[in-house]
Design a protein around this motif. Structure first.
Motif, PDB file in Angstrom:
ATOM      1  N   PRO A   1      -8.686  28.862 -12.566  1.00  0.00           N
ATOM      2  CA  PRO A   1      -9.281  29.211 -11.260  1.00  0.00           C
ATOM      3  C   PRO A   1     -10.775  28.907 -11.179  1.00  0.00           C
ATOM      4  O   PRO A   1     -11.290  28.613 -10.101  1.00  0.00           O
ATOM      5  N   ARG A   2     -11.466  28.939 -12.337  1.00  0.00           N
ATOM      6  CA  ARG A   2     -12.921  28.684 -12.320  1.00  0.00           C
ATOM      7  C   ARG A   2     -13.238  27.240 -11.982  1.00  0.00           C
ATOM      8  O   ARG A   2     -14.337  26.922 -11.518  1.00  0.00           O
ATOM      9  N   LEU A   3     -12.268  26.344 -12.221  1.00  0.00           N
ATOM     10  CA  LEU A   3     -12.488  24.927 -11.891  1.00  0.00           C
ATOM     11  C   LEU A   3     -12.265  24.660 -10.405  1.00  0.00           C
ATOM     12  O   LEU A   3     -12.468  23.536  -9.941  1.00  0.00           O
ATOM     13  N   LYS A   4     -11.814  25.674  -9.665  1.00  0.00           N
ATOM     14  CA  LYS A   4     -11.533  25.505  -8.234  1.00  0.00           C
ATOM     15  C   LYS A   4     -12.578  26.178  -7.355  1.00  0.00           C
ATOM     16  O   LYS A   4     -12.455  26.199  -6.136  1.00  0.00           O
ATOM     17  N   LYS A   5     -13.604  26.773  -7.980  1.00  0.00           N
ATOM     18  CA  LYS A   5     -14.588  27.550  -7.223  1.00  0.00           C
ATOM     19  C   LYS A   5     -15.819  26.723  -6.835  1.00  0.00           C
ATOM     20  O   LYS A   5     -16.240  25.851  -7.577  1.00  0.00           O
ATOM     21  N   VAL A   6     -16.389  27.049  -5.695  1.00  0.00           N
ATOM     22  CA  VAL A   6     -17.681  26.488  -5.308  1.00  0.00           C
ATOM     23  C   VAL A   6     -18.756  27.251  -6.075  1.00  0.00           C
ATOM     24  O   VAL A   6     -18.753  28.484  -6.082  1.00  0.00           O
ATOM     25  N   THR A   7     -19.658  26.518  -6.746  1.00  0.00           N
ATOM     26  CA  THR A   7     -20.649  27.171  -7.604  1.00  0.00           C
ATOM     27  C   THR A   7     -21.925  27.517  -6.827  1.00  0.00           C
ATOM     28  O   THR A   7     -22.164  26.991  -5.739  1.00  0.00           O
ATOM     29  N   ALA A   8     -22.726  28.384  -7.417  1.00  0.00           N
ATOM     30  CA  ALA A   8     -23.938  28.889  -6.754  1.00  0.00           C
ATOM     31  C   ALA A   8     -25.155  28.046  -7.128  1.00  0.00           C
ATOM     32  O   ALA A   8     -25.261  27.578  -8.267  1.00  0.00           O
ATOM     33  N   PRO A   9     -26.094  27.852  -6.184  1.00  0.00           N
ATOM     34  CA  PRO A   9     -27.311  27.108  -6.520  1.00  0.00           C
ATOM     35  C   PRO A   9     -28.090  27.789  -7.657  1.00  0.00           C
ATOM     36  O   PRO A   9     -28.071  29.009  -7.783  1.00  0.00           O
ATOM     37  N   VAL A  10     -28.764  26.970  -8.463  1.00  0.00           N
ATOM     38  CA  VAL A  10     -29.654  27.481  -9.511  1.00  0.00           C
ATOM     39  C   VAL A  10     -30.936  27.938  -8.823  1.00  0.00           C
ATOM     40  O   VAL A  10     -31.518  27.200  -8.034  1.00  0.00           O
ATOM     41  N   SER A  11     -31.372  29.186  -9.114  1.00  0.00           N
ATOM     42  CA  SER A  11     -32.541  29.708  -8.396  1.00  0.00           C
ATOM     43  C   SER A  11     -33.840  29.453  -9.142  1.00  0.00           C
ATOM     44  O   SER A  11     -34.893  29.308  -8.528  1.00  0.00           O
ATOM     45  N   SER A  12     -33.807  29.388 -10.478  1.00  0.00           N
ATOM     46  CA  SER A  12     -35.064  29.083 -11.168  1.00  0.00           C
ATOM     47  C   SER A  12     -34.798  28.284 -12.440  1.00  0.00           C
ATOM     48  O   SER A  12     -33.801  28.499 -13.130  1.00  0.00           O
ATOM     49  N   VAL A  13     -35.715  27.345 -12.698  1.00  0.00           N
ATOM     50  CA  VAL A  13     -35.608  26.504 -13.889  1.00  0.00           C
ATOM     51  C   VAL A  13     -36.424  27.163 -14.995  1.00  0.00           C
ATOM     52  O   VAL A  13     -37.652  27.216 -14.916  1.00  0.00           O
ATOM     53  N   ASN A  14     -35.731  27.727 -15.990  1.00  0.00           N
ATOM     54  CA  ASN A  14     -36.434  28.444 -17.057  1.00  0.00           C
ATOM     55  C   ASN A  14     -35.871  28.026 -18.418  1.00  0.00           C
ATOM     56  O   ASN A  14     -35.034  27.124 -18.499  1.00  0.00           O
ATOM     57  N   ASP A  15     -36.327  28.695 -19.477  1.00  0.00           N
ATOM     58  CA  ASP A  15     -35.892  28.323 -20.824  1.00  0.00           C
ATOM     59  C   ASP A  15     -34.391  28.524 -21.031  1.00  0.00           C
ATOM     60  O   ASP A  15     -33.756  27.742 -21.737  1.00  0.00           O
ATOM     61  N   ASP A  16     -33.830  29.556 -20.409  1.00  0.00           N
ATOM     62  CA  ASP A  16     -32.382  29.764 -20.528  1.00  0.00           C
ATOM     63  C   ASP A  16     -31.630  28.565 -19.977  1.00  0.00           C
ATOM     64  O   ASP A  16     -30.637  28.114 -20.550  1.00  0.00           O
ATOM     65  N   LEU A  17     -32.124  28.061 -18.856  1.00  0.00           N
ATOM     66  CA  LEU A  17     -31.465  26.908 -18.225  1.00  0.00           C
ATOM     67  C   LEU A  17     -31.621  25.663 -19.097  1.00  0.00           C
ATOM     68  O   LEU A  17     -30.697  24.861 -19.225  1.00  0.00           O
ATOM     69  N   ARG A  18     -32.810  25.492 -19.699  1.00  0.00           N
ATOM     70  CA  ARG A  18     -33.027  24.341 -20.590  1.00  0.00           C
ATOM     71  C   ARG A  18     -32.120  24.424 -21.819  1.00  0.00           C
ATOM     72  O   ARG A  18     -31.588  23.416 -22.272  1.00  0.00           O
ATOM     73  N   ARG A  19     -31.902  25.635 -22.331  1.00  0.00           N
ATOM     74  CA  ARG A  19     -30.962  25.804 -23.453  1.00  0.00           C
ATOM     75  C   ARG A  19     -29.542  25.473 -23.019  1.00  0.00           C
ATOM     76  O   ARG A  19     -28.788  24.829 -23.747  1.00  0.00           O
ATOM     77  N   LEU A  20     -29.192  25.896 -21.813  1.00  0.00           N
ATOM     78  CA  LEU A  20     -27.861  25.592 -21.286  1.00  0.00           C
ATOM     79  C   LEU A  20     -27.677  24.075 -21.159  1.00  0.00           C
ATOM     80  O   LEU A  20     -26.622  23.535 -21.521  1.00  0.00           O
ATOM     81  N   ALA A  21     -28.716  23.386 -20.681  1.00  0.00           N
ATOM     82  CA  ALA A  21     -28.644  21.922 -20.548  1.00  0.00           C
ATOM     83  C   ALA A  21     -28.423  21.270 -21.908  1.00  0.00           C
ATOM     84  O   ALA A  21     -27.621  20.334 -22.045  1.00  0.00           O
ATOM     85  N   ASP A  22     -29.139  21.758 -22.936  1.00  0.00           N
ATOM     86  CA  ASP A  22     -28.954  21.230 -24.299  1.00  0.00           C
ATOM     87  C   ASP A  22     -27.508  21.420 -24.763  1.00  0.00           C
ATOM     88  O   ASP A  22     -26.902  20.516 -25.322  1.00  0.00           O
ATOM     89  N   ASP A  23     -26.979  22.616 -24.524  1.00  0.00           N
ATOM     90  CA  ASP A  23     -25.596  22.899 -24.931  1.00  0.00           C
ATOM     91  C   ASP A  23     -24.621  21.987 -24.192  1.00  0.00           C
ATOM     92  O   ASP A  23     -23.648  21.494 -24.774  1.00  0.00           O
ATOM     93  N   MET A  24     -24.876  21.787 -22.906  1.00  0.00           N
ATOM     94  CA  MET A  24     -23.973  20.947 -22.105  1.00  0.00           C
ATOM     95  C   MET A  24     -23.996  19.507 -22.606  1.00  0.00           C
ATOM     96  O   MET A  24     -22.954  18.863 -22.718  1.00  0.00           O
TER      97      MET A  24
END
Ligand code: NI
Length: 173
Positions: free
Chosen positions: A12-35
């Motif tokens: 079901p998670r592959l069928k959902k509309v996702t939410a905009p990213v509200s802030s670009v921070n270190d957590d997001l940069r870590r997520l990008a590395d993982d991706m």
């Protein structure tokens, strides 16, 4: 960096509309590395956040094809298609969430996309060839759409049944 688990269709998670990213921070940069690590490990040329169960508008891709090619990792936050060519072409597409299934999908040959990068800066670029197909495929993921949604119902159901069987086998092992 850490490898993330890739969700397999149907989920079901592959069928959902996702939410905009509200802030670009270190957590997001870590997520990008993982991706990126998860995408290269798979191996694949694109990965969208919902494929690793993160319901945010973010994707990574690298369509530098040749084996000796220098990697060209790209991270697109809140990507948006602002222009599509009238000309369309057909690519055989696959998806890390639908392993080992491929089908021809027709899409605009060129698209112009704007997005936010990992420094929070606005970017805008025109993509063609495999890059255009890939960025459209990944942006579709952010809207809960899979490449099999472009196929005839019978073919889509056939692939979905194969994936259900694969998931049962994976759950057993
Ligand atoms: Ni995909």
């Amino acid at each position: 960096m850490a490898l993330r688990n890739i969700l397999i269709h149907p989920d079901p998670r592959l069928k959902k509309v996702t939410a905009p990213v509200s802030s670009v921070n270190d957590d997001l940069r870590r997520l990008a590395d993982d991706m990126l690590e998860t995408m290269y490990d798979a191996p694949g040329i694109g990965l969208a956040a919902p494929q690793i169960a993160v319901m945010s508008r973010m994707l990574v891709m690298d369509c530098a094809k040749e084996e000796a090619a220098t990697p060209e990792p790209m991270v697109l936050i809140n990507p948006e298609i602002v222009w599509s060519s009238d000309e369309r072409n057909v690519y055989e597409e696959g998806c890390l969430s639908i392993p080992e299934q491929y089908a021809e999908v027709e899409r605009p040959t060129e698209v112009e996309v704007k997005w936010t990068d990992l420094n929070g800066a606005s970017k805008r670029e025109r993509f063609d060839g495999l890059w255009a197909t890939c960025v459209q495929h990944e942006i579709d993921h952010l809207d809960g759409k899979l490449f099999i949604d472009y196929l005839k119902p019978l073919k889509r159901q056939m692939i979905t049944r194969k994936m259900q069987k694969l998931k049962r086998e994976m759950a057993r092992s």
